[in-house]
Design an enzyme around this catalytic site. Structure first.
Site, PDB file in Angstrom:
ATOM      1  N   ASP A   8     -74.188  26.012 -43.736  1.00 27.93           N
ATOM      2  CA  ASP A   8     -73.820  26.825 -44.878  1.00 27.93           C
ATOM      3  C   ASP A   8     -73.581  28.223 -44.348  1.00 27.93           C
ATOM      4  O   ASP A   8     -73.499  28.412 -43.129  1.00 27.93           O
ATOM      5  CB  ASP A   8     -74.883  26.763 -45.991  1.00 27.93           C
ATOM      6  CG  ASP A   8     -76.192  27.449 -45.639  1.00 27.93           C
ATOM      7  OD1 ASP A   8     -76.345  27.921 -44.494  1.00 27.93           O
ATOM      8  OD2 ASP A   8     -77.068  27.523 -46.514  1.00 27.93           O
ATOM      9  N   CYS A  65     -78.876  25.487 -41.855  1.00 26.06           N
ATOM     10  CA  CYS A  65     -78.852  26.484 -42.927  1.00 26.06           C
ATOM     11  C   CYS A  65     -79.905  27.532 -42.594  1.00 26.06           C
ATOM     12  O   CYS A  65     -80.385  27.594 -41.468  1.00 26.06           O
ATOM     13  CB  CYS A  65     -79.042  25.851 -44.301  1.00 26.06           C
ATOM     14  SG  CYS A  65     -80.655  25.142 -44.655  1.00 26.06           S
ATOM     15  N   THR A  67     -83.111  27.924 -43.456  1.00 25.42           N
ATOM     16  CA  THR A  67     -84.388  27.334 -43.055  1.00 25.42           C
ATOM     17  C   THR A  67     -84.269  25.888 -42.605  1.00 25.42           C
ATOM     18  O   THR A  67     -85.136  25.387 -41.899  1.00 25.42           O
ATOM     19  CB  THR A  67     -85.390  27.357 -44.223  1.00 25.42           C
ATOM     20  OG1 THR A  67     -84.878  26.535 -45.280  1.00 25.42           O
ATOM     21  CG2 THR A  67     -85.669  28.773 -44.702  1.00 25.42           C
ATOM     22  N   HIS A  98     -90.998   8.205 -34.224  1.00 30.03           N
ATOM     23  CA  HIS A  98     -91.837   7.628 -35.274  1.00 30.03           C
ATOM     24  C   HIS A  98     -91.084   7.303 -36.562  1.00 30.03           C
ATOM     25  O   HIS A  98     -91.465   6.372 -37.269  1.00 30.03           O
ATOM     26  CB  HIS A  98     -92.973   8.582 -35.630  1.00 30.03           C
ATOM     27  CG  HIS A  98     -93.982   8.732 -34.538  1.00 30.03           C
ATOM     28  ND1 HIS A  98     -95.189   9.343 -34.760  1.00 30.03           N
ATOM     29  CD2 HIS A  98     -93.969   8.373 -33.235  1.00 30.03           C
ATOM     30  CE1 HIS A  98     -95.885   9.343 -33.632  1.00 30.03           C
ATOM     31  NE2 HIS A  98     -95.153   8.768 -32.687  1.00 30.03           N
ATOM     32  N   HIS A 133     -94.169   1.533 -35.807  1.00 24.63           N
ATOM     33  CA  HIS A 133     -93.392   2.430 -36.658  1.00 24.63           C
ATOM     34  C   HIS A 133     -92.330   1.683 -37.473  1.00 24.63           C
ATOM     35  O   HIS A 133     -91.886   2.177 -38.499  1.00 24.63           O
ATOM     36  CB  HIS A 133     -92.730   3.518 -35.815  1.00 24.63           C
ATOM     37  CG  HIS A 133     -93.708   4.294 -34.996  1.00 24.63           C
ATOM     38  ND1 HIS A 133     -94.680   5.104 -35.553  1.00 24.63           N
ATOM     39  CD2 HIS A 133     -93.895   4.350 -33.660  1.00 24.63           C
ATOM     40  CE1 HIS A 133     -95.410   5.639 -34.589  1.00 24.63           C
ATOM     41  NE2 HIS A 133     -94.956   5.192 -33.431  1.00 24.63           N
TER      42      HIS A 133
END
Length: 144
Positions: A8, A65, A67, A98, A133
């Site tokens: 973004d 972006c 964060t 995992h 997993h």
């Protein structure tokens, strides 16, 4: 490997750096935008990358972006996507090993470029661990 990438406005510069790095490593990059730092709505771009991974046009997806949080949330709304907001190389390895993550979301504002590039490399090179997993990932996918 084919990698779909998007960002973004806050992640534009980081996306461009990651895109060049991936190409230099020999990966085929599908750039879903944006093409500049003008303000955009990140869910639109997260959806494009998620659709590339869903359809098989891309093997993996990378989102950038401010964060990484919003893009990961948006991508995870798409069936078949296991997106992780990753801030360290160890998180990238564990997301793959995992959780069989097929999309990562990076922070363009809070994680330095060198770390983000190392995160992407770890994300692309770490295999899914399988074993214990596998059943957990299957349970996650049953939630779609």
């Amino acid at each position: 490997m084919k990698v779909s990438i998007a960002g973004d406005h806050a992640g534009f510069e980081g996306k461009e750096l990651v895109k060049r790095h991936l190409a230099a490593l020999g990966h085929e990059v599908i750039d879903r935008g944006p093409d500049n730092e003008d303000r955009v709505d990140y869910p639109d771009f997260a959806a494009l990358v998620a659709q590339d991974v869903q359809s098989g046009r891309a093997d993996r997806g990378v989102l950038v972006c401010g964060t990484g949080i919003g893009m990961a949330i948006a991508a995870n709304k798409c069936a078949g996507i296991r997106a992780a907001n990753v801030v360290s190389v160890e998180f990238a390895q564990l997301a793959r090993e995992h959780n069989d993550a097929n999309v990562i979301a990076l922070s363009g504002r809070f994680v330095d470029t060198e770390t983000n590039l190392a995160i992407v490399e770890a994300f692309l090179s770490t295999p899914f661990g399988g074993g214990r997993h596998t059943g957990r990932v299957e349970k996650i996918m049953a939630l779609d």
